[in-house]
Design a protein around this motif. Structure first.
Motif, PDB file in Angstrom:
ATOM      1  N   ILE A  97       0.812  -7.767 -29.008  1.00  0.00           N
ATOM      2  CA  ILE A  97       1.290  -9.043 -29.532  1.00  0.00           C
ATOM      3  C   ILE A  97       2.801  -9.001 -29.664  1.00  0.00           C
ATOM      4  N   THR A  98       3.401 -10.170 -29.679  1.00  0.00           N
ATOM      5  CA  THR A  98       4.825 -10.297 -29.954  1.00  0.00           C
ATOM      6  C   THR A  98       4.967 -10.926 -31.320  1.00  0.00           C
ATOM      7  N   VAL A  99       5.753 -10.298 -32.174  1.00  0.00           N
ATOM      8  CA  VAL A  99       5.972 -10.783 -33.530  1.00  0.00           C
ATOM      9  C   VAL A  99       7.418 -11.217 -33.648  1.00  0.00           C
ATOM     10  N   THR A 100       7.660 -12.363 -34.256  1.00  0.00           N
ATOM     11  CA  THR A 100       9.033 -12.813 -34.484  1.00  0.00           C
ATOM     12  C   THR A 100       9.411 -12.616 -35.943  1.00  0.00           C
ATOM     13  N   VAL A 101      10.699 -12.490 -36.173  1.00  0.00           N
ATOM     14  CA  VAL A 101      11.244 -12.366 -37.524  1.00  0.00           C
ATOM     15  C   VAL A 101      12.058 -13.623 -37.786  1.00  0.00           C
ATOM     16  N   GLN A 102      11.806 -14.249 -38.934  1.00  0.00           N
ATOM     17  CA  GLN A 102      12.521 -15.461 -39.310  1.00  0.00           C
ATOM     18  C   GLN A 102      13.020 -15.314 -40.741  1.00  0.00           C
ATOM     19  N   PRO A 103      14.287 -15.664 -40.991  1.00  0.00           N
ATOM     20  CA  PRO A 103      14.797 -15.568 -42.360  1.00  0.00           C
ATOM     21  C   PRO A 103      14.226 -16.676 -43.237  1.00  0.00           C
ATOM     22  N   LEU A 104      13.898 -16.337 -44.472  1.00  0.00           N
ATOM     23  CA  LEU A 104      13.490 -17.361 -45.426  1.00  0.00           C
ATOM     24  C   LEU A 104      14.744 -17.996 -46.014  1.00  0.00           C
ATOM     25  N   LEU A 105      14.731 -19.289 -46.159  1.00  0.00           N
ATOM     26  CA  LEU A 105      15.885 -20.027 -46.670  1.00  0.00           C
ATOM     27  C   LEU A 105      15.698 -20.460 -48.117  1.00  0.00           C
ATOM     28  N   ARG A 106      14.526 -20.231 -48.656  1.00  0.00           N
ATOM     29  CA  ARG A 106      14.224 -20.629 -50.032  1.00  0.00           C
ATOM     30  C   ARG A 106      13.923 -19.413 -50.877  1.00  0.00           C
ATOM     31  N   LEU A 107      14.189 -19.546 -52.160  1.00  0.00           N
ATOM     32  CA  LEU A 107      13.783 -18.511 -53.098  1.00  0.00           C
ATOM     33  C   LEU A 107      12.266 -18.502 -53.196  1.00  0.00           C
ATOM     34  N   TRP A 108      11.701 -17.325 -53.410  1.00  0.00           N
ATOM     35  CA  TRP A 108      10.269 -17.188 -53.618  1.00  0.00           C
ATOM     36  C   TRP A 108      10.061 -16.065 -54.611  1.00  0.00           C
TER      37      TRP A 108
ATOM     38  N   TRP B 111       0.321 -19.583 -49.979  1.00  0.00           N
ATOM     39  CA  TRP B 111       0.471 -20.422 -48.791  1.00  0.00           C
ATOM     40  C   TRP B 111       1.066 -21.788 -49.162  1.00  0.00           C
ATOM     41  N   LEU B 112       0.775 -22.272 -50.359  1.00  0.00           N
ATOM     42  CA  LEU B 112       1.240 -23.599 -50.769  1.00  0.00           C
ATOM     43  C   LEU B 112       2.522 -23.567 -51.595  1.00  0.00           C
TER      44      LEU B 112
ATOM     45  N   ILE C 170       8.035 -26.742 -48.486  1.00  0.00           N
ATOM     46  CA  ILE C 170       8.132 -28.075 -47.882  1.00  0.00           C
ATOM     47  C   ILE C 170       6.953 -28.284 -46.937  1.00  0.00           C
ATOM     48  N   GLU C 171       6.625 -27.256 -46.152  1.00  0.00           N
ATOM     49  CA  GLU C 171       5.405 -27.239 -45.342  1.00  0.00           C
ATOM     50  C   GLU C 171       4.624 -25.995 -45.752  1.00  0.00           C
ATOM     51  N   PRO C 172       3.309 -26.080 -45.866  1.00  0.00           N
ATOM     52  CA  PRO C 172       2.529 -24.914 -46.274  1.00  0.00           C
ATOM     53  C   PRO C 172       2.836 -23.681 -45.426  1.00  0.00           C
ATOM     54  N   GLY C 173       2.769 -22.512 -46.068  1.00  0.00           N
ATOM     55  CA  GLY C 173       3.037 -21.263 -45.370  1.00  0.00           C
ATOM     56  C   GLY C 173       4.505 -21.049 -45.057  1.00  0.00           C
ATOM     57  N   ALA C 174       5.395 -21.672 -45.821  1.00  0.00           N
ATOM     58  CA  ALA C 174       6.838 -21.614 -45.552  1.00  0.00           C
ATOM     59  C   ALA C 174       7.120 -22.085 -44.133  1.00  0.00           C
ATOM     60  N   GLY C 175       6.459 -23.170 -43.749  1.00  0.00           N
ATOM     61  CA  GLY C 175       6.480 -23.607 -42.357  1.00  0.00           C
ATOM     62  C   GLY C 175       7.612 -24.504 -41.912  1.00  0.00           C
TER      63      GLY C 175
ATOM     64  N   GLY D 126      14.320 -24.754 -40.919  1.00  0.00           N
ATOM     65  CA  GLY D 126      15.539 -25.407 -41.369  1.00  0.00           C
ATOM     66  C   GLY D 126      15.569 -25.657 -42.867  1.00  0.00           C
ATOM     67  N   VAL D 127      14.395 -25.564 -43.525  1.00  0.00           N
ATOM     68  CA  VAL D 127      14.327 -25.756 -44.972  1.00  0.00           C
ATOM     69  C   VAL D 127      13.655 -24.561 -45.636  1.00  0.00           C
ATOM     70  N   ASP D 128      12.390 -24.287 -45.275  1.00  0.00           N
ATOM     71  CA  ASP D 128      11.689 -23.119 -45.820  1.00  0.00           C
ATOM     72  C   ASP D 128      12.150 -21.842 -45.133  1.00  0.00           C
ATOM     73  N   ARG D 129      12.293 -21.902 -43.823  1.00  0.00           N
ATOM     74  CA  ARG D 129      12.691 -20.726 -43.031  1.00  0.00           C
ATOM     75  C   ARG D 129      13.599 -21.130 -41.890  1.00  0.00           C
ATOM     76  N   GLY D 130      14.334 -20.141 -41.409  1.00  0.00           N
ATOM     77  CA  GLY D 130      15.224 -20.368 -40.288  1.00  0.00           C
ATOM     78  C   GLY D 130      14.504 -20.137 -38.973  1.00  0.00           C
ATOM     79  N   PRO D 131      15.209 -20.362 -37.861  1.00  0.00           N
ATOM     80  CA  PRO D 131      14.608 -20.107 -36.553  1.00  0.00           C
ATOM     81  C   PRO D 131      14.405 -18.599 -36.328  1.00  0.00           C
ATOM     82  N   ALA D 132      13.591 -18.271 -35.358  1.00  0.00           N
ATOM     83  CA  ALA D 132      13.324 -16.861 -35.026  1.00  0.00           C
ATOM     84  C   ALA D 132      14.617 -16.159 -34.645  1.00  0.00           C
ATOM     85  N   LEU D 133      14.772 -14.931 -35.143  1.00  0.00           N
ATOM     86  CA  LEU D 133      15.933 -14.128 -34.782  1.00  0.00           C
ATOM     87  C   LEU D 133      15.738 -13.561 -33.384  1.00  0.00           C
TER      88      LEU D 133
END
Length: 159
Positions: A113-124, A131-132, A141-146, A149-156
């Protein structure tokens, strides 16, 4: 559904640090390249937090010994691991040259599998993230930090 169970080992950063920074608290004469390892229990470090956001489970997983990564179909995650490290010992003026995240697979999947890494943009909050919700009373903003641009950034991108 395919599932991988992971354990976190460490984060290794190589940084060009300003004068005076050293992980061993010795004074550097000039900006220099330094490798710093962030691993709970090593050199007094205890700043790692992690959890798994599980689509079908509402309970927080912050106290679990493993992280879970699972999916039901392409683009449909069933569980997303979250990781955070306390990097306050690295000066804000330092330049990160490389970062290596060391994870171990506890239960491998026979298919690559290929796994991507994405930065979280919100405190948790580790003990309360689900998930919620990022933390109690603060839904993603979307379930699962989805929300990209708000919950998470694009894939690194890999180097």
């Amino acid at each position: 559904m395919a599932t991988l169970l992971l354990t976190l080992s460490m984060l290794v950063l190589t940084v060009v640090a300003p004068r005076g920074f050293s992980p061993a608290a010795t004074v550097a004469a000039a900006p220099t390249s330094i490798t710093v390892t962030f691993q709970d229990g090593v050199d007094g470090y205890a700043g790692t937090v992690d959890t798994t956001l599980v689509r079908d489970g509402g309970l927080p997983a912050g106290n679990d010994a493993t992280l879970q990564l699972s999916w039901q179909a392409i683009g449909q995650d069933a569980a997303r691991p979250l990781l955070a490290f306390d990097l306050t010992s690295v000066p804000v003026t330092a330049t990160i040259i490389s970062a290596v995240l060391d994870l171990s697979v506890v239960t491998p999947d026979p298919q690559p599998i290929t796994v991507t890494v994405q930065p979280l943009l919100r405190l948790w909050n580790e003990p309360y993230a689900t998930w919620l919700d990022a933390y109690i009373g603060a839904p993603w903003i979307e379930p699962g930090a989805g929300a990209i641009g708000v919950d998470r950034g694009p894939a690194l991108e890999p180097p």
